[in-house]
Structures are given as C-alpha cells and as structure tokens.
Design a protein around this motif. Structure first.
Motif, short mmCIF file in Angstrom:
data_model
loop_
_atom_site.label_atom_id
_atom_site.label_comp_id
_atom_site.label_asym_id
_atom_site.label_seq_id
_atom_site.Cartn_x
_atom_site.Cartn_y
_atom_site.Cartn_z
N ILE A 14 0.84 -1.21 0.00
CA ILE A 14 0.00 0.00 0.00
C ILE A 14 0.88 1.25 0.00
N LEU A 15 1.94 1.28 0.79
CA LEU A 15 2.84 2.43 0.82
C LEU A 15 3.54 2.63 -0.53
N VAL A 16 3.91 1.54 -1.18
CA VAL A 16 4.53 1.65 -2.50
C VAL A 16 3.54 2.21 -3.52
N ILE A 17 2.31 1.77 -3.49
CA ILE A 17 1.29 2.27 -4.41
C ILE A 17 1.03 3.76 -4.16
N ILE A 18 0.94 4.16 -2.91
CA ILE A 18 0.74 5.58 -2.58
C ILE A 18 1.94 6.40 -3.04
N GLY A 19 3.14 5.89 -2.87
CA GLY A 19 4.34 6.59 -3.33
C GLY A 19 4.36 6.78 -4.84
N ILE A 20 3.99 5.75 -5.59
CA ILE A 20 3.94 5.85 -7.04
C ILE A 20 2.90 6.88 -7.48
N LEU A 21 1.75 6.87 -6.85
CA LEU A 21 0.71 7.85 -7.17
C LEU A 21 1.16 9.27 -6.83
N ALA A 22 1.83 9.44 -5.71
CA ALA A 22 2.29 10.77 -5.31
C ALA A 22 3.32 11.33 -6.29
N VAL A 23 4.22 10.49 -6.77
CA VAL A 23 5.25 10.93 -7.71
C VAL A 23 4.63 11.28 -9.06
N SER A 24 3.63 10.55 -9.49
CA SER A 24 3.05 10.80 -10.81
C SER A 24 2.05 11.95 -10.81
N VAL A 25 1.43 12.25 -9.69
CA VAL A 25 0.40 13.29 -9.64
C VAL A 25 0.96 14.63 -9.15
N SER A 26 2.07 14.65 -8.46
CA SER A 26 2.59 15.90 -7.88
C SER A 26 2.88 16.99 -8.90
N PRO A 27 3.36 16.72 -10.12
CA PRO A 27 3.58 17.82 -11.07
C PRO A 27 2.31 18.58 -11.43
N VAL A 28 1.17 17.92 -11.35
CA VAL A 28 -0.08 18.61 -11.64
C VAL A 28 -0.35 19.69 -10.59
N PHE A 29 -0.03 19.43 -9.35
CA PHE A 29 -0.31 20.37 -8.28
C PHE A 29 0.78 21.42 -8.09
N PHE A 30 2.01 21.11 -8.44
CA PHE A 30 3.11 22.02 -8.18
C PHE A 30 3.65 22.72 -9.42
N ASN A 31 3.05 22.51 -10.57
CA ASN A 31 3.48 23.14 -11.80
C ASN A 31 2.72 24.45 -11.96
N ASN A 32 3.41 25.54 -12.31
CA ASN A 32 2.74 26.82 -12.46
C ASN A 32 2.55 27.22 -13.92
N SER A 33 2.57 26.25 -14.82
CA SER A 33 2.42 26.58 -16.22
C SER A 33 1.04 27.18 -16.46
N GLY A 34 1.03 28.30 -17.11
CA GLY A 34 -0.21 28.99 -17.41
C GLY A 34 -0.63 30.00 -16.36
N THR A 35 -0.05 29.94 -15.19
CA THR A 35 -0.44 30.86 -14.13
C THR A 35 0.03 32.27 -14.42
N GLN A 36 1.25 32.42 -14.90
CA GLN A 36 1.78 33.75 -15.17
C GLN A 36 1.01 34.44 -16.29
N SER A 37 0.71 33.72 -17.35
CA SER A 37 -0.01 34.35 -18.45
C SER A 37 -1.44 34.67 -18.05
N GLN A 38 -2.06 33.86 -17.22
CA GLN A 38 -3.42 34.15 -16.75
C GLN A 38 -3.41 35.40 -15.87
N THR A 39 -2.44 35.51 -14.99
CA THR A 39 -2.33 36.69 -14.13
C THR A 39 -2.08 37.94 -14.95
N ALA A 40 -1.18 37.84 -15.93
CA ALA A 40 -0.88 38.99 -16.79
C ALA A 40 -2.10 39.39 -17.60
N ARG A 41 -2.88 38.41 -18.06
CA ARG A 41 -4.09 38.74 -18.82
C ARG A 41 -5.10 39.47 -17.96
#
Length: 141
Positions: A14-41
């Motif tokens: 279970i810990l290994v499965i949670i670790g794999i999910l955390a590594v694969s999903v974390s870029p979605v939450f910590f990536n700021n792509s599009g945030t700067q252009s939205q703020t500038a707009r």
C-alpha cells in the motif's frame, strides 16, 4: 487465535502504491504553467478597462496605451505607474508597437479602431488573448 489487521507485506504494498501515485500526480499540483499568463491577462484587462473609463469620463484628454514586447500600459514605464505591466522576459505581448486609444464612448481608436487582439505569451509557450471589439467590449478569449 486469529488476529485482525494487516500484515507487514500488505502495508508495504500500500505504501509503494501511494508513493507511485504521489510521484506521478505531484507535477499537476506544483506546476505553475499557465499561471503567469493568466495573471498577466487579468492585469492587462484591468488596465485596459481603467484607461477606457478614464477616457469616457475625461473627454478633454486623450488616453492611450502602448503594447511593447515586455510592457503594456501608459508610458513612462516606472515603478510608480499603476497603469502598466512590465515583465522581465517571462511574458511577451504582441502585436508589438501597437497604440490603443479610447474615445469618449469607450470605443478603441488608432491601431485598434476596428477591433483587435492582444496576445500574451508565457516563456513556456502558453498563450492567452484579450480581444477588444469595435464597440469597446474587452474580454478574454
């Protein structure tokens, strides 16, 4: 006697499965792509609407803004000027060299008299657009 609970192997799996999910999903939450252009707009739309309102209230003076590669707003480009966005190469505006003015009815004049689109592009390639139609309606595309 039979005990209830999980075995050590089940917990490790279970810990290994949670670790794999955390590594694969974390870029979605910590990536700021599009945030700067939205703020500038959003900032650019606010500046455009404020200049448009000033032109509608004070019909004796011309209110215009300029679009440069890394700046948008009323010159001079200083830290005290609230009617500008100035970026250090992270955001670019186009078309470069366009001057937009507004008449007493809030309609665009000069380089945008028939309506125009300002494109805001982030250094990562994400772009957003603001359109000003010939009647003066400013909206995000």
């Amino acid at each position: 006697m039979k005990s209830r609970g999980f075995t050590l192997i089940e917990l490790i799996i279970i810990l290994v499965i949670i670790g794999i999910l955390a590594v694969s999903v974390s870029p979605v939450f910590f990536n700021n792509s599009g945030t700067q252009s939205q703020t500038a707009r959003l900032q650019a739309m606010s500046i455009l609407r404020a200049i448009q309102q000033q032109a509608m209230q004070d019909t004796t003076q011309a209110y215009e803004l300029e679009v440069a590669e890394n700046t948008l707003g009323i010159p001079p480009y200083t830290d005290d000027n609230n009617f500008q966005i100035s970026t250090a190469g992270e955001i670019t505006f186009s078309p470069v060299g366009m001057t937009i003015g507004f008449n007493a009815l809030g309609q665009p004049t000069q380089g945008c008299s028939g309506g125009c689109t300002i494109t805001i592009t982030e250094s990562g390639g994400i772009s957003r657009a603001i359109s000003i139609n010939k009647e003066g309606f400013i909206n995000a595309q």
